[in-house]
Design a protein around this motif. Structure first.
Motif, short mmCIF file in Angstrom:
data_model
loop_
_atom_site.label_atom_id
_atom_site.label_comp_id
_atom_site.label_asym_id
_atom_site.label_seq_id
_atom_site.Cartn_x
_atom_site.Cartn_y
_atom_site.Cartn_z
N LEU A 146 18.81 57.50 67.44
CA LEU A 146 18.23 56.55 67.62
C LEU A 146 16.74 56.23 67.04
CD1 LEU A 146 18.68 57.48 71.49
CD2 LEU A 146 20.07 55.79 70.21
N GLN A 147 16.41 55.12 66.76
CA GLN A 147 14.99 54.67 66.41
C GLN A 147 14.52 53.82 67.20
OE1 GLN A 147 13.64 56.29 63.08
NE2 GLN A 147 11.76 55.19 63.79
N LEU A 148 13.24 53.85 67.57
CA LEU A 148 12.74 52.68 68.54
C LEU A 148 11.34 52.47 67.99
CD1 LEU A 148 14.31 54.82 70.62
CD2 LEU A 148 14.05 53.07 71.88
N ASP A 149 10.86 51.42 68.20
CA ASP A 149 9.47 50.85 68.02
C ASP A 149 8.86 50.53 69.37
OD1 ASP A 149 9.42 50.97 65.40
OD2 ASP A 149 9.99 49.00 65.00
N PHE A 150 7.73 50.91 69.87
CA PHE A 150 7.11 50.63 71.11
C PHE A 150 6.08 49.72 70.95
CE2 PHE A 150 9.74 54.13 72.28
CZ PHE A 150 9.98 54.12 73.57
N ILE B 19 15.12 48.38 68.82
CA ILE B 19 15.97 49.90 68.71
C ILE B 19 17.01 49.57 67.50
CG2 ILE B 19 17.48 49.09 70.54
CD1 ILE B 19 17.64 51.92 71.35
N PHE B 20 17.19 50.49 66.90
CA PHE B 20 18.21 50.80 65.71
C PHE B 20 18.82 51.92 66.21
CE2 PHE B 20 19.97 52.20 61.82
CZ PHE B 20 20.58 51.06 61.49
N ALA B 21 20.26 52.13 66.39
CA ALA B 21 21.08 53.05 66.89
C ALA B 21 22.47 53.21 66.21
CB ALA B 21 21.36 52.86 68.25
N ARG B 22 22.79 54.62 65.85
CA ARG B 22 24.10 55.06 65.31
C ARG B 22 24.61 55.83 66.31
NH1 ARG B 22 28.60 54.81 63.58
NH2 ARG B 22 29.24 55.64 61.55
N LEU B 23 25.88 55.43 66.86
CA LEU B 23 26.67 56.29 67.91
C LEU B 23 27.84 56.63 67.30
CD1 LEU B 23 26.10 54.13 71.24
CD2 LEU B 23 24.50 55.70 69.84
N ALA C 285 21.15 48.15 74.82
CA ALA C 285 20.73 47.67 73.34
C ALA C 285 21.27 48.76 72.30
CB ALA C 285 19.47 47.62 73.43
N ALA C 286 21.31 49.99 72.43
CA ALA C 286 21.82 50.90 71.54
C ALA C 286 23.17 50.63 71.09
CB ALA C 286 21.52 52.39 72.13
N ARG C 287 23.95 50.40 72.25
CA ARG C 287 25.48 50.24 71.80
C ARG C 287 25.50 48.93 70.99
NH1 ARG C 287 27.44 52.07 77.94
NH2 ARG C 287 28.09 54.12 77.32
N ALA C 288 24.82 48.06 71.31
CA ALA C 288 25.09 46.62 70.75
C ALA C 288 24.69 46.98 69.17
CB ALA C 288 24.12 45.67 71.12
N SER C 289 23.30 47.67 69.18
CA SER C 289 22.96 48.02 67.52
C SER C 289 24.01 48.76 66.77
CB SER C 289 21.60 48.62 67.70
OG SER C 289 21.20 49.03 66.40
N SER C 290 24.63 49.71 67.49
CA SER C 290 25.43 50.49 66.80
C SER C 290 26.84 49.82 66.24
CB SER C 290 25.96 51.70 67.80
OG SER C 290 26.85 52.74 66.94
#
Length: 340
Positions: free
Chosen positions: A214-218, A195-199, A326-331
């Motif tokens: 949010l950008q995710l790979d599955f 996951i790659f995120a910008r909040l 995980a999104a928060r950590a990425s941001s």
């Protein structure tokens, strides 16, 4: 056990929602008592059940087998652990908790006590989403390749409860993102690997996270995006509060969770299904709105009484919260986060 005797903890908008569902729509269940919040006495009176002063009193009742917890998010962990210790099965509102650590503590407490723990994730049970999941699973669009979603609003308002937007309860991002992530996992039938995120919040403290990209790979190869905003200028974009597009190798599905499910067939768009109108502000107890809630509560009741596997387990609830973390950590880091 001929019926499941239920107590509700929480007397706000969702507490009333579940009281209506249990008393009027769910079979093999009976609402026994209500506790928690200033509105508990009125709620109990409206449904002709007992009112208790607090959770401990509710759990002390021998005529209650299970508790449905509809309280502020940060309170869930301690309440579920206490309910498990009292030997009560638990159905807890989403988000399951505000951290993965709390989710794990809840799962472990219920497992040790030998009681059920299930998590309310109503989007799974909405007509549009459940039909979309079935379409994808049936191969109606071939192998899924891409997913794009939008959750766009002009403001963040939940009931009359100001606690919902506070950071200690996870704020708007947790409240919305657990729906987003659970929906992705269920519709795609897959788990996220990265996951790659910008909040961000433009009109106030950035940590309120009123906006997200949010950008995710599955693990089935799907590339997924989601755009969330509670700061859209009026009138926002049409039909974009709960809008999703799933593209497969042979076709596509365009989903308005409160409108139409459209499917490409023979090179043209067709309407597969349409959601009857839901007015959650002016008609909150309309059976059309309540359908997803009482369908899931019925599943919980049947799981307990019939010894079936959990419909939405604690592990499933934790998976959605883990993606929020995980999104928060990425941001914060500006980097993608690996989930494997």
């Amino acid at each position: 056990m001929a019926e499941l005797r239920i107590g509700i903890l929480g007397s706000g908008y969702m507490g009333r929602t579940h009281a209506e569902c249990i008393t009027k729509h769910v079979t093999r269940a009976r609402l026994v008592a209500v506790a928690g919040g200033r509105r508990a006495p009125a709620l109990a009176a409206d449904y002709g059940v007992a009112v208790e002063p607090d959770l401990s009193a509710l759990l002390a009742r021998r005529d209650i087998d299970a508790v449905l917890i509809a309280t502020p998010h940060a309170d869930h962990c301690a309440q579920v652990v206490e309910a498990a210790a009292a030997g009560k099965h638990v159905l807890v509102e989403k988000p399951m908790a505000t951290s993965v650590a709390d989710c794990t503590a809840m799962i472990e407490a219920c497992a040790a006590a030998g009681v059920r723990l299930e998590v309310i994730q109503t989007q799974r049970f909405r007509g549009a989403i459940s039909r979309t999941r079935d379409l994808v699973a049936s191969g109606a669009i071939g192998r899924p390749r891409m997913f794009q979603g939008r959750s766009l609003f002009t403001d963040y308002v939940v009931d009359t409860s100001p606690w919902a937007g506070k950071e200690e309860h996870g704020g708007a991002f947790l409240d919305t993102a657990v729906h987003i992530f659970d929906l992705m996992r269920v519709v795609l039938g897959s788990e996220a690997t990265q996951i790659f995120a910008r909040l961000h919040t433009f009109g106030g403290a950035p940590d309120r996270a009123l906006n997200a990209m949010l950008q995710l790979d599955f693990d089935n190869g799907v590339m997924a995006q989601h755009w969330m905003s509670y700061e859209m200028p009026k009138p926002s974009l049409p039909n974009s509060e709960h809008r999703y597009v799933i593209v497969g190798e042979t076709g596509s599905i365009d989903v308005d969770a409160y409108g139409k499910v459209q499917l490409t067939r023979d090179g043209a768009w067709t309407t597969f299904w349409e959601q009857p109108p839901i007015d959650y502000i002016n008609r909150p107890l309309d059976p059309v709105r309540l359908l997803a809630f009482f369908t899931q509560t019925q599943a919980f009741v049947d799981d307990v009484l019939d010894g079936r596997p959990d419909t939405v387990s604690g592990a499933e609830g934790r998976a959605a919260v883990a993606l929020v973390e995980a999104a928060r950590a990425s941001s914060r880091s500006g980097l993608p986060i690996s989930l494997i």
